[in-house]
Design a protein around this motif. Structure first.
Motif, short mmCIF file in Angstrom:
data_model
loop_
_atom_site.label_atom_id
_atom_site.label_comp_id
_atom_site.label_asym_id
_atom_site.label_seq_id
_atom_site.Cartn_x
_atom_site.Cartn_y
_atom_site.Cartn_z
N ILE A 53 0.85 -1.20 0.00
CA ILE A 53 0.00 0.00 0.00
C ILE A 53 0.88 1.25 0.00
O ILE A 53 0.70 2.18 -0.78
CB ILE A 53 -0.94 0.01 1.22
N ALA A 54 1.89 1.24 0.89
CA ALA A 54 2.78 2.41 0.98
C ALA A 54 3.54 2.59 -0.32
O ALA A 54 3.64 3.71 -0.85
CB ALA A 54 3.75 2.23 2.15
N ALA A 55 4.08 1.48 -0.85
CA ALA A 55 4.93 1.58 -2.04
C ALA A 55 4.14 2.01 -3.27
O ALA A 55 4.63 2.78 -4.09
CB ALA A 55 5.63 0.25 -2.30
N SER A 56 2.89 1.52 -3.38
CA SER A 56 2.13 1.90 -4.58
C SER A 56 1.81 3.39 -4.57
O SER A 56 1.80 4.03 -5.62
CB SER A 56 0.88 1.05 -4.73
N GLY A 57 1.57 3.95 -3.40
CA GLY A 57 1.35 5.40 -3.31
C GLY A 57 2.57 6.17 -3.76
O GLY A 57 2.49 7.17 -4.48
N LEU A 58 3.73 5.67 -3.35
CA LEU A 58 4.99 6.31 -3.71
C LEU A 58 5.20 6.28 -5.22
O LEU A 58 5.56 7.28 -5.84
CB LEU A 58 6.12 5.55 -3.00
N VAL A 59 4.97 5.11 -5.80
CA VAL A 59 5.15 4.94 -7.24
C VAL A 59 4.17 5.83 -8.02
O VAL A 59 4.53 6.46 -9.00
CB VAL A 59 4.97 3.46 -7.64
N LEU A 60 2.95 5.87 -7.52
CA LEU A 60 1.93 6.68 -8.20
C LEU A 60 2.34 8.14 -8.29
O LEU A 60 2.32 8.75 -9.36
CB LEU A 60 0.60 6.55 -7.45
N THR A 61 2.75 8.72 -7.17
CA THR A 61 3.14 10.14 -7.20
C THR A 61 4.40 10.34 -8.03
O THR A 61 4.52 11.32 -8.76
CB THR A 61 3.37 10.72 -5.80
N TYR A 62 5.33 9.38 -7.92
CA TYR A 62 6.58 9.56 -8.66
C TYR A 62 6.34 9.52 -10.17
O TYR A 62 6.85 10.36 -10.91
CB TYR A 62 7.60 8.49 -8.27
N THR A 63 5.54 8.56 -10.61
CA THR A 63 5.36 8.44 -12.06
C THR A 63 4.54 9.59 -12.63
O THR A 63 4.78 10.02 -13.74
CB THR A 63 4.68 7.11 -12.44
N THR A 64 3.57 10.10 -11.87
CA THR A 64 2.74 11.14 -12.46
C THR A 64 3.31 12.54 -12.27
O THR A 64 2.99 13.43 -13.04
CB THR A 64 1.31 11.12 -11.89
N SER A 65 4.14 12.75 -11.24
CA SER A 65 4.65 14.11 -11.06
C SER A 65 6.16 14.18 -11.28
O SER A 65 6.73 15.27 -11.34
CB SER A 65 4.31 14.63 -9.66
N GLY A 66 6.83 13.02 -11.38
CA GLY A 66 8.27 13.03 -11.60
C GLY A 66 9.06 13.41 -10.35
O GLY A 66 10.27 13.56 -10.41
N ILE A 67 8.34 13.57 -9.24
CA ILE A 67 9.05 13.93 -8.00
C ILE A 67 9.00 12.75 -7.04
O ILE A 67 7.93 12.22 -6.74
CB ILE A 67 8.40 15.17 -7.35
N PHE A 68 10.16 12.34 -6.59
CA PHE A 68 10.20 11.23 -5.66
C PHE A 68 9.98 11.78 -4.25
O PHE A 68 10.74 12.60 -3.76
CB PHE A 68 11.55 10.52 -5.73
N ASN A 69 8.90 11.29 -3.63
CA ASN A 69 8.48 11.90 -2.37
C ASN A 69 9.10 11.21 -1.15
O ASN A 69 8.57 10.22 -0.66
CB ASN A 69 6.96 11.86 -2.28
N PHE A 70 10.22 11.76 -0.67
CA PHE A 70 10.84 11.19 0.52
C PHE A 70 9.95 11.39 1.75
O PHE A 70 10.14 10.75 2.77
CB PHE A 70 12.21 11.81 0.76
N ALA A 71 9.00 12.30 1.67
CA ALA A 71 8.12 12.57 2.81
C ALA A 71 6.93 11.63 2.84
O ALA A 71 6.03 11.79 3.66
CB ALA A 71 7.65 14.02 2.77
N LEU B 249 4.03 23.17 -2.92
CA LEU B 249 5.47 22.88 -2.96
C LEU B 249 5.95 22.23 -4.26
O LEU B 249 7.02 22.55 -4.75
CB LEU B 249 5.84 21.94 -1.80
N MET B 250 5.16 21.29 -4.77
CA MET B 250 5.70 20.44 -5.81
C MET B 250 5.49 20.96 -7.22
O MET B 250 6.29 20.69 -8.10
CB MET B 250 5.09 19.03 -5.71
N ARG B 251 4.41 21.70 -7.45
CA ARG B 251 4.07 22.04 -8.82
C ARG B 251 5.18 22.79 -9.53
O ARG B 251 5.53 22.48 -10.65
CB ARG B 251 2.78 22.85 -8.86
N ASN B 252 5.77 23.76 -8.84
CA ASN B 252 6.81 24.52 -9.55
C ASN B 252 8.19 23.86 -9.49
O ASN B 252 9.18 24.43 -9.90
CB ASN B 252 6.88 25.96 -9.04
N SER C 151 16.18 20.11 -10.99
CA SER C 151 17.11 18.99 -10.84
C SER C 151 16.63 18.06 -9.73
O SER C 151 15.86 18.45 -8.85
CB SER C 151 18.49 19.52 -10.50
N THR C 152 17.12 16.82 -9.78
CA THR C 152 16.78 15.84 -8.75
C THR C 152 17.16 16.39 -7.37
O THR C 152 16.42 16.23 -6.41
CB THR C 152 17.56 14.54 -8.99
#
Lengths: 241, 636
Positions: free
Chosen positions: B20-38, B84-87, B92-93
């Motif tokens: 459950i946790a990992a799929s949420g992470l993957v979802l945000t990463y793939t759609t926004s390109g930002i890896f959410n450490f939070a 925070l994330m949109r702009n 850069s990573t």
């Protein structure tokens, strides 16, 4: 025997065939054009030649050696240099440092004797015509000059072949003309030049031979005169203008 | 056999939460390109919020669950995306990483402020209830967890493959601009995915909270497990991520089987995600270089040798004056900042110059401190020599598998390594064990630096020398090469640079510098133990280095002194929460400008240079004291 040859290379992105059995070559001391409408596959072709894009089929030959499996950085060391359509300069360095860093890189892997790299770089800066901005950071100069910086940087590796990806965009008419002369000078020195360019006048003026790419396939190869006359080329590309 | 079955059930339950946790992470990463450490931090905050409603205000469980998972969590996710994330798109990573890590630290600060450490019973759903299947007692909570994970997987599959929104989401992943041209709003899709991701984080947090005793750090670090599972699916594929999560859950559970004898390798369960991550990294294909990246932000001028010498001398003179004025107790506090500044210099080289990321710098500091404790008996310089020699090869080994891949993987690998080191490496008896090691202070050319005053001045001298050295490095060939590689890896490659070896050289140098600094950091504190070098401590270090200015030596000094002051002023409770909050918030707001406070100050002081001929903006003490109240005021 051409110095650099692509033999029937094919590249597929997902289901999209970006290049289909494309063959191009570049000879020493000659300027070879590679033209075609947007999205025809010119930059992909450059990426395959320089090793940034592995092809699904075909071979790349350099100086009679099959370099298809050679990684990009080693191709650089063999004497292949390129510029990029979307500029890839070292923005935080000055124009001079951009050239110097390339000379230093070459010097490191070629393990040549200690030579005056500064003088060498200054010669290149003068040749390309960047003297006025030599000490400015590249992220503060106009696009046209950034493209020239990329060319100067490529020259600092003493390449035997240069792939130029739309080098004259961002230059005005006078600058373009001077740029054409520069290419001819480089060719006279024995460098093989492969030129991707939208400025058709420039291409027709300086190229010895031209390859025309459309939808990922080569539709014509010939001298500028032959290319102008080619019906398919007119239809696919020149007719647009 | 019955054991195996029982632990399989437990493994599947754990795997379900991870999934459950990992799929949420993957979802945000793939759609926004930002890896959410939070991501874990969001789950943590939501688990606490659920606890507040359910057990503090005694709401019925379904109501509390609905409000948290379907109202507050998505609202928080959408808010984070919008503010925070949109702009950050296209940045850069490193920049997006600093912002999400800042957010993570900030969320921890908020949680610590609202819920100071205390025992908070968090019973499972239908605690005590369950059914017996094949002779194994399965609790209702476990059944719910498995069902929720299964449902989440099904809903996801349906959403992504059978709905218009799902198609839009996948389109945005493929090509953001093209999707926009076809009438999809990438911003809305991105916001939706953050809302969904946030809900999933909340769900995972609430389901696993009973097992983790509702503990802030452990819940936050759920992100490490989540991304270890996600790497199995290359951070993209949801089915593979699910598989990764299950494997991880089962392996973790099987370690408890008596015949596995996992107890022979202490700390193995905690290090398991790291081991899996590294195994996956080795299998991933090498990255393709991306062409057409954004160019670097305009940074500060690199000081000349003369200027850096002047700055160094000024710092040492300043330190001598300070050492005469301050009491010993206060000197230790400022000294702590100076030692941290020395550590941050390693980040200037790595991140500021090289554009690479390390989230395990304190681990290398720990190795340096250990080397000084072990080999520096009586203050022998051998300890100082061994510190970098120990840290460097380990750094190289850690970085090597990740350096072939994009920058994000280095961040993931170093973070996972930091977690593994605190679980498996440092607690070893031959390293720190469960005790405290005495770290001696240097004894050189007959001079002892045992006193607080002399050690403080020594720290200033070492920082100055290293600062001058780092600047010389930047002005020289290697510095030019490293800067060039940061600005355009693709161009460097075509010029003949082997990116892997050059990146490895930079990372190894940085690890060696951190190790060297560790010998002094340990010496200042007089002792060292495992808990001094947790992975988590590397995060404020990184954030504060960015706040000070990651691209400059003066930035490291400002960042180090700031962090030292904050750390020594507050260690527990609400105040520590505020420190986290401040650090996180400052990093989030400053993350976009990597040149930080020091650059800002030097710009402000630039006009002064003409009026006061000997003054240079590299001079650190004065601007810091001037700037502190302003920062404090800004942070509220």
């Amino acid at each position: 025997m051409p110095l650099l040859q692509a033999e029937e290379i094919s590249v597929t992105f997902g289901g999209h065939r970006a290049l289909v059995d494309v063959s191009v070559d570049a000879e020493e001391g000659r300027i070879t054009g590679l033209i075609g409408p947007n999205g025809a596959g010119k930059t992909t072709c450059f990426n395959v030649l320089s090793g940034l894009q592995p092809p699904q089929g075909g071979r790349v030959i350099f100086d009679s050696q099959d370099i298809s499996a050679v990684p990009a950085y080693k191709r650089g060391r063999l004497g292949m240099a390129r510029t990029f359509q979307r500029i890839e300069v070292f923005g935080s360095l000055t124009v001079f440092e951009n050239v110097l860093v390339a000379a230093e890189i070459r010097h490191r892997w070629s393990r040549g004797e200690e030579i005056d790299l500064d003088a060498e770089c200054n010669d290149i800066i003068d040749l390309v015509g960047l003297r006025k901005v030599a000490d400015q950071r590249v992220d503060s100069i106009p696009t046209g000059l950034s493209r020239l910086t990329e060319l100067a940087r490529a020259l600092a590796t003493k390449p035997r072949v240069i792939l130029l990806d739309e080098p004259s965009s961002g230059l005005d008419d006078d600058e373009s003309e001077a740029f054409g002369d520069l290419l001819l000078t480089l060719a006279k020195r024995g460098v093989a030049i492969l030129l991707v360019e939208h400025d058709i006048d420039l291409v027709m003026q300086v190229c010895d031979r031209i390859h025309v790419l459309d939808f990922g396939t080569i539709i014509a190869v010939g001298t500028p005169v032959e290319i102008r006359k080619d019906k398919r080329v007119q239809k696919a590309y020149l007719g647009e203008d | 056999m019955k054991d195996l079955l029982a632990f399989t059930v437990i493994g599947i339950v754990t795997g379900s939460v991870y999934a459950i946790a990992a799929s949420g992470l993957v979802l945000t990463y793939t759609t926004s390109g930002i890896f959410n450490f939070a991501h874990g931090g969001i789950g943590m905050l939501m688990a606490f919020t659920y606890w507040e409603f359910r057990f503090h205000h005694h709401w019925p469980a379904p109501l509390a669950l609905f409000v948290v998972v379907f109202v507050i969590a998505p609202a928080l996710g959408a808010l984070i995306e919008r503010v925070l994330m949109r702009n950050l798109h296209g940045r850069s990573t490193g920049t997006s990483l600093v912002v999400t890590i800042g957010l993570m630290v900030m969320l921890m600060g908020i949680a610590q402020g609202i819920w100071p450490p205390a025992a908070r019973p968090f019973p499972e759903f239908y605690s005590g209830h369950g059914v017996t299947i094949f002779g194994i007692f399965v609790t209702t909570h476990q059944i719910i967890t498995i069902i929720v994970a299964g449902l989440a997987a099904l809903i996801f599959w349906y959403l992504l493959n059978r709905t218009r929104t799902g198609v839009a989401m996948r389109a945005v992943v493929d090509d953001r601009n093209l999707a926009a041209l076809n009438g999809v709003s990438p911003a809305r899709v991105s916001m939706l995915s953050w809302a969904l991701g946030s809900s999933l984080a909340a769900l995972a947090g609430i389901l696993i909270a009973p097992a983790l005793n509702l503990e802030i750090l452990n819940l936050t670090l759920l992100v490490v497990v989540a991304y270890a599972a996600a790497v199995v699916g290359k951070l993209k594929s949801l089915p593979l991520t699910f598989a990764g999560a299950m494997i991880l859950g089962l392996l973790t559970s099987y370690l408890s089987l008596s015949w596995v004898h996992a107890e022979k390798i202490p700390g193995l369960p905690g290090a398991l995600p790291t081991i899996m991550l590294f195994a996956c990294l080795l299998l991933l294909p090498e990255e393709r270089l991306r062409v057409g990246r954004i160019t670097s932000e305009r940074g500060p001028r690199v000081p000349s040798l003369g200027e850096s010498l002047q700055g160094g001398i000024l710092l040492v003179v300043g330190a001598i004056v300070v050492s005469l004025v301050l009491s010993d107790a206060n000197l230790v506090r400022v000294g702590q900042g100076m030692a941290l500044a020395l550590v941050m210099l390693s980040l200037v080289v790595l991140m500021g110059y090289g554009g690479q990321i390390s989230l395990a710098q304190m681990t290398f500091v720990g190795m340096g401190a250990f080397a000084m404790a072990r080999f520096g008996l009586g203050g022998s310089p051998l300890g100082l020599l061994m510190a970098p020699l120990l840290a460097a090869p380990i750094g190289a080994l850690v970085a090597l598998p990740a350096l072939r891949l994009q920058g994000l993987y280095l961040a993931l690998a170093t973070m996972a390594f930091g977690v593994a080191a605190e679980n498996m490496l440092f607690p070893r008896a031959w390293l720190f064990g469960s005790s405290t090691r005495v770290v001696p202070r240097l004894h050189l050319f007959g001079v002892h630096f045992d006193g607080e005053k002399s050690f403080f001045v020594l720290l200033a001298i070492v920082f100055s020398l290293f600062g001058i050295g780092v600047l010389a490095l930047r002005r020289g060939r290697f510095g030019r090469l490293v800067s060039a590689m940061r600005d355009s890896p693709a161009a460097c490659t075509t010029l003949g640079v082997n990116l892997l070896t050059t990146r490895l050289a930079v990372f190894t140098l940085s690890a060696a510098m951190a190790g060297f600094a560790g010998a002094f950091y340990g010496g200042l504190r007089g002792s060292a133990q495992t808990n001094d070098f947790l992975m988590f401590q590397s995060l404020p270090l990184l954030l504060m280095a960015v706040i000070g200015g990651i691209t400059t030596v003066s930035g490291a000094l400002v960042g180090g002194l700031l962090l030292g002051l904050l750390q020594t002023q507050s260690s527990t409770g609400v105040l520590a929460g505020l420190v986290f909050l401040f650090t996180g918030a400052a990093a989030v707001s400053l993350g976009r400008n990597p040149h930080g406070v020091a650059f800002y100050i030097s710009q402000k002081l630039e006009p002064l240079k003409d009026k006061v001929p000997w003054f240079r903006p590299e001079e650190p003490d004065e601007p810091l004291t001037e700037e502190l109240p302003r920062i404090a005021a800004a942070a509220g």
